[in-house]
Design an enzyme around this catalytic site. Structure first.
Site, short mmCIF file in Angstrom:
data_model
loop_
_atom_site.label_atom_id
_atom_site.label_comp_id
_atom_site.label_asym_id
_atom_site.label_seq_id
_atom_site.Cartn_x
_atom_site.Cartn_y
_atom_site.Cartn_z
CD GLU A 1 50.04 25.43 -15.77
OE1 GLU A 1 49.78 25.05 -16.94
OE2 GLU A 1 49.94 26.61 -15.42
CB CYS B 1 50.39 18.23 -20.96
SG CYS B 1 51.52 19.63 -20.78
#
Length: 466
Positions: free
Chosen positions: A210, A244
């Site tokens: 991720e 993010c």
């Protein structure tokens, strides 16, 4: 001396004993995790305030409530998720049983980041426990307050023969990854993701990565600038921009830029007041190193809004940069801070071309009053996730997968997606030991009649449930 060997050996032996496989054990672990979140709510809020200057409400909204929901969802659906999945078969296997069994991988490691240190540690942990694995959790050493709570308190709520928290920085993490795991789940930057993947390759370990990247935000000429500004400012400056999936830069025409900058100033003042530093809803930069990196980015382009900083408080004001060049550092690296650069494009097609000539982002956003424009951006690009006229609210939905594509990562999680990520999908065929006459058509020699019959049975479709 290897500091991890004894711990890992203990966990391997526990998994080999079959202890983690029964649904009852998995449910007990999940309930323990739920109690940890409930009993230590204030302790976790204090740790998040220490690490990131998060208010109690922000901690609840962006971390604790989402983790509690994930635990509740897994407990509610655990038996259903674990059930064998029956699959369709052809006539050749009519009397056989065909199904997919969801098996735990074994010993897995979860390496989590500092920006949402509870949420990004415990969400994958829910999936790993629900899937019946033994787990090593490596929280970030940068978010020290949260790391301490996870290391000292969380193990008290879980079976320590099957779960462990390990500590350390990059050196220790590298040493940890020299060991063979059955699965690696890593959340962090693409640069470190490549290091993790290289370590995994040595043992052919499967991975979920991720990662992050530069998330574009296209603003069409046909829009309400204030509505766009409100939504972009909310998601850009949430957690001081240390998210993010936050919008990383805006693409718009010069005409829209002029109206948008004014609207962004209005939104920032409305959200955080005349002095954002005194707002309880604006976080701080995680540490001195990242503060200095971000302050260096303030020299890119021209500051249109904000730009103030205070080293002693690790404070950087919500900032908008204009006249930015794509070769400048602010457009080359993931910002991870409350800085929003604006670049000009002449059309939707130019924006799409700009996005498609760069690495695939973790998230992409498009704002327009025209659904055709939003749909064209969706259909003409690729990203881990997409938001039309909104930000990353989809993260609150366990029904939606979280994950990147290309440079922004591989694999997915959230809800059942987490369970599936940490489960091996084992194809199973069970046939009767007798009835050999029915099997004789499979054996050589292959006469013309046998060839025709075998071809017909393979091409046929039989009932899924037999």
């Amino acid at each position: 001396m290897d500091p991890f060997e004894d711990t890992l050996q203990r966990l391997r032996e526990a998994f080999s004993s079959g202890r983690t496989r029964p649904a009852e054990f998995r449910a007990a672990q999940l309930r323990g995790l739920g109690r940890f979140l409930q009993d230590n709510k204030q302790l976790l809020q204090e740790a998040l305030a220490q690490d990131l200057h998060k208010s109690a409400f922000s901690s609840d909204l962006s971390e604790l409530i989402l983790c509690q929901k994930e635990v509740a969802l897994a407990l509610q659906n655990l038996h259903t998720w674990m059930e064998d999945q029956l699959v369709a078969k052809n006539l050749l296997m009519t009397l056989s049983s065909t199904f997919i069994r969801k098996e735990p991988f074994g010993l897995v490691v979860i390496i989590s980041p500092w920006n949402y240190p509870v949420y990004l540690s415990l969400l994958p942990l829910v999936g790993a426990l629900a899937a019946g694995n033994c787990v090593v959790l490596k929280p970030s050493e940068i978010s020290r307050g949260t790391e301490r709570v996870l290391a000292e308190v969380l193990p008290q709520y879980l079976d320590q023969s099957c779960f462990a928290v390990v500590l350390g920085g990059p050196e220790e993490t590298g040493q940890l990854l020299e060991h063979k795991f059955d699965y690696i789940f890593f959340t962090g930057s693409p640069r470190v993701g490549k290091i993790v993947m290289a370590a995994a390759a040595k043992h052919l370990m499967p991975v979920t990565l991720e990662l992050g990247g530069k998330n574009p935000c296209y603003v069409d000429d046909n829009c309400d600038p204030q509505i766009v500004a409100n939504r972009v400012a909310l998601f850009r400056y949430f957690n001081a921009g240390q998210t993010c999936v936050a919008p990383n830069y805006i693409l718009c025409s010069p005409e829209v830029q002029e109206r948008l900058v004014s609207a962004l100033q209005s939104a920032i003042t409305c959200f955080y007041g005349e002095d954002p530093r005194s707002s309880p809803d604006l976080g701080r930069i995680i540490n001195e190193k990242h503060f200095q990196r971000l302050r260096g980015l303030l020299g890119c382009g021209r500051v249109a809004i904000g730009g103030q900083s205070e080293e002693s408080d690790r404070y950087i004001a919500p900032t908008v940069l204009v006249d930015v060049q794509e070769t400048e550092p602010v457009m080359q690296e993931e910002i991870f801070g409350p800085i929003l650069p604006i670049m000009n494009v002449r059309s939707l097609d130019e924006a799409i071309d700009f996005i498609n000539h760069r690495e695939k982002p973790l998230a992409l956003y498009a704002f327009s009053n025209s659904s055709q424009v939003v749909n064209q951006m969706l259909e003409s690009t690729s990203s881990g996730s997409f938001g039309g006229n909104d930000g990353f609210k989809y993260l609150s939905l366990s029904s939606m997968p979280m994950g990147g594509v290309g440079n922004s990562g591989m694999g997915r999680y959230h809800g059942k997606f987490s369970f599936d990520t940490f489960s091996h999908q084992r194809a199973c065929l069970l046939s009767c030991s007798g009835l050999e006459k029915l099997n004789e058509i499979q054996y050589p020699p292959y006469t013309a009649w046998k060839k025709k019959l075998i071809s017909w049975t393979l091409a046929s479709q039989s009932c899924t449930l037999l």
